[in-house]
Design an enzyme around this catalytic site. Structure first.
Site, PDB file in Angstrom:
ATOM      1  N   ASP A   1      -2.298  -5.795  13.488  1.00 36.77           N
ATOM      2  CA  ASP A   1      -3.222  -5.463  14.581  1.00 36.77           C
ATOM      3  C   ASP A   1      -4.017  -6.716  14.948  1.00 36.77           C
ATOM      4  O   ASP A   1      -4.541  -7.389  14.059  1.00 36.77           O
ATOM      5  CB  ASP A   1      -4.192  -4.357  14.129  1.00 36.77           C
TER       6      ASP A   1
ATOM      7  N   ARG B   1       7.273   1.768   1.052  1.00 39.28           N
ATOM      8  CA  ARG B   1       7.539   0.330   1.174  1.00 39.28           C
ATOM      9  C   ARG B   1       8.002  -0.231  -0.172  1.00 39.28           C
ATOM     10  O   ARG B   1       8.878  -1.097  -0.233  1.00 39.28           O
ATOM     11  CB  ARG B   1       6.262  -0.414   1.610  1.00 39.28           C
TER      12      ARG B   1
ATOM     13  N   GLY C   1       0.817  -1.211   0.000  1.00 38.19           N
ATOM     14  CA  GLY C   1       0.000   0.000   0.000  1.00 38.19           C
ATOM     15  C   GLY C   1       0.853   1.263   0.000  1.00 38.19           C
ATOM     16  O   GLY C   1       0.567   2.219  -0.718  1.00 38.19           O
TER      17      GLY C   1
ATOM     18  N   ARG D   1       2.094  11.446  -8.475  1.00 36.61           N
ATOM     19  CA  ARG D   1       1.477  11.483  -7.140  1.00 36.61           C
ATOM     20  C   ARG D   1       2.313  10.769  -6.078  1.00 36.61           C
ATOM     21  O   ARG D   1       1.776  10.261  -5.091  1.00 36.61           O
ATOM     22  CB  ARG D   1       0.077  10.855  -7.155  1.00 36.61           C
TER      23      ARG D   1
ATOM     24  N   ARG E   1      -0.560  -8.505  -3.912  1.00 32.19           N
ATOM     25  CA  ARG E   1      -0.636  -7.490  -2.856  1.00 32.19           C
ATOM     26  C   ARG E   1       0.107  -7.995  -1.630  1.00 32.19           C
ATOM     27  O   ARG E   1      -0.099  -9.126  -1.186  1.00 32.19           O
ATOM     28  CB  ARG E   1      -2.102  -7.199  -2.517  1.00 32.19           C
TER      29      ARG E   1
ATOM     30  N   SER F   1      -0.814  -5.249   5.142  1.00 34.15           N
ATOM     31  CA  SER F   1      -1.003  -5.591   6.554  1.00 34.15           C
ATOM     32  C   SER F   1      -2.504  -5.688   6.809  1.00 34.15           C
ATOM     33  O   SER F   1      -3.318  -5.209   6.008  1.00 34.15           O
ATOM     34  CB  SER F   1      -0.363  -4.535   7.455  1.00 34.15           C
TER      35      SER F   1
ATOM     36  N   ARG G   1       6.920  -4.712  13.018  1.00 33.91           N
ATOM     37  CA  ARG G   1       6.234  -4.721  11.723  1.00 33.91           C
ATOM     38  C   ARG G   1       7.227  -5.011  10.612  1.00 33.91           C
ATOM     39  O   ARG G   1       6.952  -5.742   9.681  1.00 33.91           O
ATOM     40  CB  ARG G   1       5.636  -3.339  11.441  1.00 33.91           C
TER      41      ARG G   1
HETATM   42  N1  HPA Z   1      -8.358  -2.281   9.787  1.00 24.93           N
HETATM   43  C1  HPA Z   1      -8.303  -2.137   8.456  1.00 24.93           C
HETATM   44  N2  HPA Z   1      -7.204  -2.306   7.759  1.00 24.93           N
HETATM   45  C2  HPA Z   1      -6.085  -2.648   8.430  1.00 24.93           C
HETATM   46  C3  HPA Z   1      -6.076  -2.806   9.808  1.00 24.93           C
HETATM   47  C4  HPA Z   1      -7.279  -2.615  10.522  1.00 24.93           C
HETATM   48  O1  HPA Z   1      -7.325  -2.739  11.753  1.00 24.93           O
HETATM   49  N3  HPA Z   1      -4.803  -3.139  10.173  1.00 24.93           N
HETATM   50  C5  HPA Z   1      -4.073  -3.165   9.039  1.00 24.93           C
HETATM   51  N4  HPA Z   1      -4.844  -2.875   7.970  1.00 24.93           N
END
Ligand code: HPA
Length: 241
Positions: A213, A33, A29, A52, A96, A99, A226
């Site tokens: 997360d 990175r 994303g 951009r 893709r 995370s 991470r």
């Molecule tokens: N929510 C949505 N997208 C995410 C999250 C999350 O908690 N963590 C990493 N990408």
């Protein structure tokens, strides 16, 4: 895997100035990175996009051409970049590397999730005019190979359905529990757009994630941790090239 000639080709969002793009592309994303992956893992990497600041690079990994480019956050962003990569430049394998937030107890921080499919609360799929609900799936060829590579590395993985949500700050936080009850492993914000765009074009796509997360237990990765988990996922993705 071949390199695609971009001479004379550009889109509103990708201007390669003649730098080729590989048939296989890794898609984080965050554009920084993408830069990190190019600098760390690719030989002879050359930039093919700066529009951009959505940085894209092409190089080789163990002699095989590979590209890497940021996608931005959300289904609209990843979908427009991947549409252009596929339809204008001819990219064939889109992976893709993102995370996600785990919605199940046993999906731990830093585990790798391989999306077999991506459910969504987005309206993006309505454009295809289907008389029902389409299930965006990862390419089985890429999925099977990624699982094998992860197993060889001893990496803990979970394979299944993820949720690609349009909403990060939800007015109804309980809604994620409804998805969890349907067995959704984790939530992120892009893959349904990627997998549907690839399916409509008849090309291969895969979505893999590290868990940043743990939403059931309220745990969150530190930036350093991470990075380590991210590195293992990139090595799996590069094994597919
Ligand atoms: N929510 C949505 N997208 C995410 C999250 C999350 O908690 N963590 C990493 N990408």
């Amino acid at each position: 895997m071949a390199l695609l000639d971009t001479a004379g080709k550009e889109t509103p969002h990708i201007k390669p100035d003649g730098v080729p793009i590989a048939e296989t592309i890794l898609l984080p994303g965050d554009p920084l990175r993408a830069k990190f992956i190019a600098e760390t893992y690719l030989e002879d990497a050359k930039g093919f996009n700066e529009v951009r600041n959505m940085l894209g690079f092409t190089g080789t990994h163990q002699g095989t051409p590979v590209s890497v480019m940021g996608t931005g956050m959300g289904i609209p962003s990843i979908s427009l970049y991947t549409w252009e990569l596929i339809h204008v430049f001819g990219v064939k394998n889109l992976i893709r590397v993102g995370s996600c937030g785990a919605l199940q107890d046993d999906v731990e921080l830093y585990d790798v999730v391989l999306a077999q499919g991506a459910s969504t609360d987005s309206n993006f799929l309505h454009q295809f005019g289907l008389p029902g609900a389409f299930a965006p799936l990862s390419s089985f060829r890429l999925l099977e190979a990624a699982k094998r590579i992860a197993d060889e590395k001893g990496q803990r993985t979970h394979v299944g359905n993820v949720l690609s949500s349009d909403v990060f700050y939800s007015a109804e936080p309980q809604s994620s529990q409804k998805w969890a009850r349907m067995g959704i492993l984790a939530v992120e914000m892009e893959s349904a757009g990627l997998l549907a765009t690839a399916a409509a074009a008849g090309v291969d796509a895969l979505a893999i994630f590290t868990v940043s997360d743990q939403l059931v237990k309220g745990r969150h990765a530190t930036p350093e941790e991470r990075q380590t988990a991210f590195t293992r996922m990139i090595e799996i993705a590069l094994g597919l090239a």
